[in-house]
Design a protein around this motif. Structure first.
Motif, PDB file in Angstrom:
ATOM      1  N   LYS A   1     108.691 101.516  32.810  1.00  0.00           N
ATOM      2  CA  LYS A   1     108.759 102.621  33.581  1.00  0.00           C
ATOM      3  C   LYS A   1     107.604 102.912  34.424  1.00  0.00           C
ATOM      4  O   LYS A   1     107.220 103.211  35.576  1.00  0.00           O
ATOM      5  N   PHE A   2     106.335 103.144  33.626  1.00  0.00           N
ATOM      6  CA  PHE A   2     105.138 103.680  34.166  1.00  0.00           C
ATOM      7  C   PHE A   2     104.333 102.402  35.038  1.00  0.00           C
ATOM      8  O   PHE A   2     104.002 102.663  36.271  1.00  0.00           O
TER       9      PHE A   2
ATOM     10  N   LYS B   1     106.176 102.606  38.359  1.00  0.00           N
ATOM     11  CA  LYS B   1     105.820 103.756  38.985  1.00  0.00           C
ATOM     12  C   LYS B   1     104.291 103.481  39.409  1.00  0.00           C
ATOM     13  O   LYS B   1     103.524 104.349  40.046  1.00  0.00           O
TER      14      LYS B   1
ATOM     15  N   ILE C   1     109.151 102.841  28.243  1.00  0.00           N
ATOM     16  CA  ILE C   1     108.458 103.892  29.014  1.00  0.00           C
ATOM     17  C   ILE C   1     107.120 103.009  29.700  1.00  0.00           C
ATOM     18  O   ILE C   1     106.758 103.399  30.877  1.00  0.00           O
TER      19      ILE C   1
ATOM     20  N   ASP D   1     110.241 110.854  30.435  1.00  0.00           N
ATOM     21  CA  ASP D   1     108.906 110.059  30.444  1.00  0.00           C
ATOM     22  C   ASP D   1     108.115 110.144  28.957  1.00  0.00           C
ATOM     23  O   ASP D   1     107.192 109.403  28.752  1.00  0.00           O
TER      24      ASP D   1
END
Length: 86
Positions: A79-80, A83, A76, A42
């Motif tokens: 990815k965030f 999510k 990243i 992360d």
């Protein structure tokens, strides 16, 4: 966005990057390794170091960490977003 869509978008980002200007088709294994690490990392700095080491190992050429950090922040962020953290 589900994990599969995130992975597809991350692959597209990595293919567009082409750090050695040799064509995106030349990075299949490296892109796969980066996507695998994206699942567990992360921190952009950690991912950048992984990218740098992975590409250097495969191609015997060094990429400045700053370039790896730029691409790792994009990954990243993706990815965030997947999510719903951002």
């Amino acid at each position: 966005m589900d994990i599969n869509e995130m992975n597809r978008k991350a692959i597209t980002i990595m293919k567009y990057w082409d750090p050695f200007a040799i064509g995106s088709e030349s990075y299949g294994q490296e892109i796969g390794n980066v996507i695998t690490q994206l699942q567990v990392l992360d921190d952009p700095s950690d991912l950048a170091k992984t990218i740098q080491m992975n590409y250097e190992y495969s191609f015997g050429k060094w990429i400045p960490l700053e370039q790896c950090v730029d691409i790792s922040y994009k990954l990243i962020a993706l990815k965030f977003k997947a999510k719903h953290i951002i």
